[in-house]
Scaffold this active site. Structure first.
Site, PDB file in Angstrom:
ATOM      1  CD  GLU A 140       6.468  30.891   3.649  1.00 33.18           C
ATOM      2  OE1 GLU A 140       6.344  29.688   3.911  1.00 33.18           O
ATOM      3  OE2 GLU A 140       7.202  31.647   4.291  1.00 33.18           O
ATOM      4  CE  LYS A 160       8.446  29.244   9.998  1.00 36.47           C
ATOM      5  NZ  LYS A 160       7.260  30.063  10.148  1.00 36.47           N
ATOM      6  CG  HIS A 203      10.586  33.073   6.183  1.00 36.38           C
ATOM      7  ND1 HIS A 203       9.847  33.665   7.182  1.00 36.38           N
ATOM      8  CD2 HIS A 203       9.984  31.899   5.900  1.00 36.38           C
ATOM      9  CE1 HIS A 203       8.838  32.862   7.501  1.00 36.38           C
ATOM     10  NE2 HIS A 203       8.884  31.790   6.731  1.00 36.38           N
TER      11      HIS A 203
HETATM   12  P1  13P Z   1       3.748  27.493   9.349  1.00 41.35           P
HETATM   13  O1  13P Z   1       3.572  26.266   8.500  1.00 41.35           O
HETATM   14  O2  13P Z   1       4.178  27.163  10.758  1.00 41.35           O
HETATM   15  O3  13P Z   1       2.580  28.398   9.282  1.00 41.35           O
HETATM   16  O4  13P Z   1       4.996  28.297   8.729  1.00 41.35           O
HETATM   17  C1  13P Z   1       5.002  28.579   7.383  1.00 41.35           C
HETATM   18  C2  13P Z   1       6.321  29.155   7.043  1.00 41.35           C
HETATM   19  O5  13P Z   1       6.636  30.266   7.408  1.00 41.35           O
HETATM   20  C3  13P Z   1       7.250  28.321   6.265  1.00 41.35           C
HETATM   21  O6  13P Z   1       8.354  29.050   5.843  1.00 41.35           O
END
Ligand code: 13P
Length: 255
Positions: free
Chosen positions: A168, A11, A96
């Site tokens: 996700e 990120k 995403h």
């Molecule tokens: P986290 O593992 O921090 O919850 O994030 C998941 C994510 O959005 C991966 O793209």
């Protein structure tokens, strides 16, 4: 047999200096990986060069977190598929939920980005997932089905083999709350059924479906052990070399 794919989504974390430190830690723990496990890190654009340089001699691959759908031109602030390929990326995260939520990404632009990634031989990791309200109102199956169908429009039978899907659930991202292994398996099976309807059994069986949302060493084994969970897209825990390596070790143990 499907390989497991363990992918780190950094990120908006780690500029080149912090990236170098994290990569050094990762390499010291895990430069060689079992042939049945693929490992990938997706740093922010400015650290991709650093990652490619550090990981050159390892089994760890590099991906990006977004791609623009035009080839080049007057799109200030955007990065093209040819730039990513030239920089050494093999994968790119597309659609995403944070991009859908904060940056106006729509099913239509997700589809355009998927097509552009495939054109440049970048494997798109297509993110789908429902909000808490959608799960509570029992529309999560339909929401995910619509996202997948829209993202894959005009993706051919041969192109689909390069696509990765990441489930996700938005309520599990960065919250510490994970889908239970049963919830993950149930949705992954649903996704594989959608892929079977679109592309047939053989293709659907070959496609990697990753789980993302608070995956960490403590819950990775139970999630990755599910029949239709073929890896993880990991945010927070991928920023810690030890946690990320531990998840890779668990994956190696399961294949
Ligand atoms: P986290 O593992 O921090 O919850 O994030 C998941 C994510 O959005 C991966 O793209």
């Amino acid at each position: 047999m499907r390989k497991l794919l363990i992918a780190g989504n950094w990120k908006m974390n780690c500029g080149p200096y912090d990236a170098a430190e994290l990569l050094e830690g990762l390499i010291s723990q895990k430069s060689e990986v079992d042939e049945n496990v693929d490992v990938l890190v997706c740093p922010p654009f400015v650290s991709i060069g650093m990652a490619v340089k550090y990981l050159y001699d390892t089994d760890i691959q590099v991906g990006a977190q977004n791609i623009h759908f035009e080839e080049n031109g007057a799109y200030t602030g955007e990065i093209s598929g040819s730039m990513l390929a030239e920089s050494g990326c093999n994968y790119v995260i597309v659609g995403h939920s944070e991009r859908r939520q904060y940056f106006g990404e729509t099913d239509e632009t997700v589809n355009k980005r998927v097509k552009k990634s495939l054109e440049h031989k970048l494997a798109p990791i297509v993110c789908v997932g429902e909000s808490l309200d959608q799960r509570k109102s029992d529309t999560h199956h339909e929401v995910v089905e619509n996202q997948i169908k829209a993202a894959l429009e005009h993706v051919s039978n041969s192109e689909i083999l390069d696509v990765v899907i990441a489930y996700e659930p938005i309520w599990a991202i960065g919250t510490g709350e994970t889908a239970s292994p049963e919830q993950a398996q149930e949705m992954h099976k649903h996704i594989r059924n959608i892929l079977t309807n679109l592309y047939g059994d053989e293709a659907a069986e070959a496609i990697n479906i990753l789980y993302g949302g608070s995956m960490k060493p403590a819950n990775a084994r139970d999630l990755l052990d599910q029949k239709d969970v073929d890896g993880g897209l990991i945010g927070g825990a991928s920023l810690d070399a030890e946690s990320f390596s531990e998840i890779i070790n668990i994956a190696e143990d399961l294949v």
